[in-house]
Design an enzyme around this catalytic site. Structure first.
Site, mmCIF file in Angstrom:
data_model
loop_
_atom_site.group_PDB
_atom_site.id
_atom_site.type_symbol
_atom_site.label_atom_id
_atom_site.label_comp_id
_atom_site.label_asym_id
_atom_site.label_seq_id
_atom_site.Cartn_x
_atom_site.Cartn_y
_atom_site.Cartn_z
ATOM 1 N N HIS A 62 33.588 49.551 49.834
ATOM 2 C CA HIS A 62 34.893 49.849 50.594
ATOM 3 C C HIS A 62 34.937 51.467 50.281
ATOM 4 C CE1 HIS A 62 36.024 45.615 51.118
ATOM 5 N NE2 HIS A 62 35.234 45.511 49.857
ATOM 6 N N PHE A 63 34.725 52.478 51.284
ATOM 7 C CA PHE A 63 34.977 53.772 51.246
ATOM 8 C C PHE A 63 36.088 54.190 51.889
ATOM 9 C CE2 PHE A 63 30.141 54.815 49.981
ATOM 10 C CZ PHE A 63 30.378 54.303 48.609
ATOM 11 N N ASN A 94 37.403 46.995 56.316
ATOM 12 C CA ASN A 94 38.979 47.044 56.102
ATOM 13 C C ASN A 94 39.557 48.126 56.071
ATOM 14 O OD1 ASN A 94 37.625 46.946 53.655
ATOM 15 N ND2 ASN A 94 39.137 45.880 52.718
ATOM 16 N N HIS A 176 33.899 37.055 53.260
ATOM 17 C CA HIS A 176 34.736 36.956 51.861
ATOM 18 C C HIS A 176 35.267 35.450 51.744
ATOM 19 C CE1 HIS A 176 37.931 38.593 48.938
ATOM 20 N NE2 HIS A 176 38.332 37.229 49.195
ATOM 21 N N HIS A 230 29.936 38.042 46.991
ATOM 22 C CA HIS A 230 30.777 37.978 45.797
ATOM 23 C C HIS A 230 31.015 36.714 45.151
ATOM 24 C CE1 HIS A 230 34.132 38.175 48.386
ATOM 25 N NE2 HIS A 230 34.061 39.507 48.326
ATOM 26 N N ASP A 300 30.924 45.721 45.690
ATOM 27 C CA ASP A 300 32.112 45.465 46.187
ATOM 28 C C ASP A 300 33.043 46.474 45.735
ATOM 29 O OD1 ASP A 300 34.530 44.402 47.802
ATOM 30 O OD2 ASP A 300 34.631 42.603 46.435
ATOM 31 N N HIS A 304 40.981 51.914 44.188
ATOM 32 C CA HIS A 304 42.421 52.138 44.555
ATOM 33 C C HIS A 304 42.970 53.219 43.286
ATOM 34 C CE1 HIS A 304 43.001 48.691 47.306
ATOM 35 N NE2 HIS A 304 42.363 48.212 46.093
HETATM 36 O O1 DOR Z 1 39.559 43.232 45.348
HETATM 37 C C1 DOR Z 1 39.165 43.307 46.377
HETATM 38 N N1 DOR Z 1 39.472 44.446 46.948
HETATM 39 N N2 DOR Z 1 38.382 42.453 47.082
HETATM 40 C C2 DOR Z 1 37.911 42.799 48.287
HETATM 41 O O2 DOR Z 1 37.125 41.817 48.885
HETATM 42 C C3 DOR Z 1 38.419 43.752 49.169
HETATM 43 C C4 DOR Z 1 38.806 44.896 48.134
HETATM 44 C C5 DOR Z 1 39.408 46.306 48.783
HETATM 45 O O3 DOR Z 1 39.254 46.608 49.783
HETATM 46 O O4 DOR Z 1 40.365 46.682 48.196
#
Ligand code: DOR
Length: 436
Positions: A62-63, A94, A176, A230, A300, A304
């Protein structure tokens, strides 16, 4: 003028085993494995004592670009990849906006062409209403479904919508798998969750197993290629032993190396969806990998900021960064006798290339792309927050010493990481897919 590089004397992890052979690169391709010694070259790299692997393909990152670039962007995420030996990433939908239209997909591809140091591909996200989009897009490895919700608004958990996606599309699907109804009921029972330990009680074993069973049932009935992202529980591994041949599965480093005993030490830094589980689940995932029930290891990578993570649970978001350390974590596991180098190459290179039909990648083979990583199996280094290239600037493995690190990475024949430094000026290319 084409450029030829000879990588000399490395122990190469080839499709038929480890062999000490020279490798000749011409421009962006592998021209020869064990070429004649007379070949004329522009550069010779002495790699004796080191091991050469195909570049890592991380099929789940997730970039955050566009829309959440304060956490990560396609440039910083790709710098972290180059350092970690990851030469191709497949990124999740997402973002903001979500990658659920052809325009959003093309926009990401365009951004990546300007920002990404390594090669890239982007999944198309499923909503309940975009089957027509899922049928038409081609510049994507496949479809991502959030059967359970996680970070962001994507969620498809109505049976009718899921049936349509599996019945009416042809691209491979990944999901997921955490059952939304189970997660909500658990959360209600626990008053929304009072502390970080509740995260694994809310997103519990049952939530993962129910959703994985449901998705595999859809895939089985519709004979649709499907990849379980996952996997986090022993029960899912057991269930997957009887899956059809077109179902594949994946494990992530945090589910292999962390469990609920780590919450006291690391708090929300190890808050992930699916949640981390128990020490028994760690062992079962390793066994699932060794038994071939789980084919892929991917990160994955879900960064944050520490400020966001420091909020009290359940305000703290789920996700942790991992892409620059995943190969070293696995090499260290090999050093400790948990697995072999050949298994790592299978889990992190050849299997993701095969599952996502990525052309000319995932193996050291004549004619394949010169995406390569040279590793020193003896090098020891400690992961430090202050040295992380991810924009989020931290790692849940801070302070952990690992044995076995990438020392040089090539993307399409260009060196992007060497002597501890990443060349941020290089640009990777869009992954190509073999389609029937
Ligand atoms: O913990 C997670 N964070 N699991 C995910 O599948 C999405 C990801 C996110 O995009 O923060």
């Amino acid at each position: 003028m084409s450029k030829r590089t000879l990588i000399r004397g490395a122990n190469c992890v080839l499709p038929n085993g480890i062999q000490q052979v020279d490798l000749l690169i011409e421009d962006d391709k592998i021209l020869g494995v064990d070429p004649p010694v007379t070949a004329a070259v522009d550069e010779t790299v002495d790699a004796s004592g080191l091991h050469l692997l195909p570049g890592i393909i991380d099929d789940q990152v997730h970039f955050r670009d566009p829309g959440l670039e304060h956490k990560e962007d396609l440039h910083t995420g790709s710098l972290a990849c180059a350092k970690g030996g990851v030469t191709t990433f497949l990124e999740m939908p997402n973002t903001n906006p979500t990658t659920t239209t052809n325009e959003a997909l093309e926009n990401k591809l365009e951004r990546a062409s300007q920002k990404s140091v390594v090669n890239y591909g982007f999944y198309i996200g499923a909503t309940g209403e975009n089957v027509d989009v899922l049928q038409q897009v081609t510049r994507t490895p496949g479809i991502k479904i959030f059967i359970g919700s996680s970070t962001g608004p994507l969620l498809v958990d109505e049976q009718e919508a899921l049936e349509r996606i599996f019945a009416e599309t042809t691209l491979p699907i990944c999901a997921h798998c955490e059952d939304e109804a189970t997660v909500r009921a658990n959360s209600e029972r626990l008053g929304g969750g009072k502390n970080i330990h509740d995260h694994s009680k809310i997103r519990n074993h049952a939530a993962a197993l129910i959703a994985t069973k449901r998705a595999v049932d859809l895939s089985t009935r519709h004979k649709h290629p499907f990849h379980v992202l996952h996997v986090s529980t022993a029960q899912e591994v057991e269930f997957l032993r009887d899956r059809p041949s077109w179902v594949t599965a994946e494990a992530c480093p945090h589910h292999l190396f962390f469990n609920i005993d780590d919450y006291d030490r690391l708090g929300s830094k190890v808050q992930m969806n699916p949640s981390i589980k128990t020490a028994e689940d760690n062992l079962a995932l390793w066994k699932g990998l060794r038994d071939g029930i789980i084919e892929v290891v991917a990160t994955d990578h879900a960064p944050h900021t520490l400020e966001e993570k420091d909020q009290p649970y359940p305000k703290s978001p789920s996700g942790l960064p991992a892409v620059e350390n995943s190969l070293a974590l696995m090499l260290d596991a090999a050093h400790r006798g948990e697995c072999t180098l050949e298994q790592i190459v299978s889990w992190m290179c050849s299997a993701p290339a095969r599952i996502w039909n990525i052309a000319n990648k995932g193996a050291i083979q004549e004619g394949f792309d010169a995406d390569l990583v040279l590793v020193d199996l003896k090098q020891k280094a400690t992961i430090r927050d202050e040295e992380q290239l991810t924009k989020s600037g931290w790692s849940p493995w801070h302070g952990v010493e690992l044995t076995g690190w990438a020392v040089r990475t090539w993307v399409m024949g260009q060196t992007v990481f060497q002597d501890g430094k990443v060349d941020g000026t290089h640009r990777g290319r869009e992954a190509k897919y073999n389609r029937r």
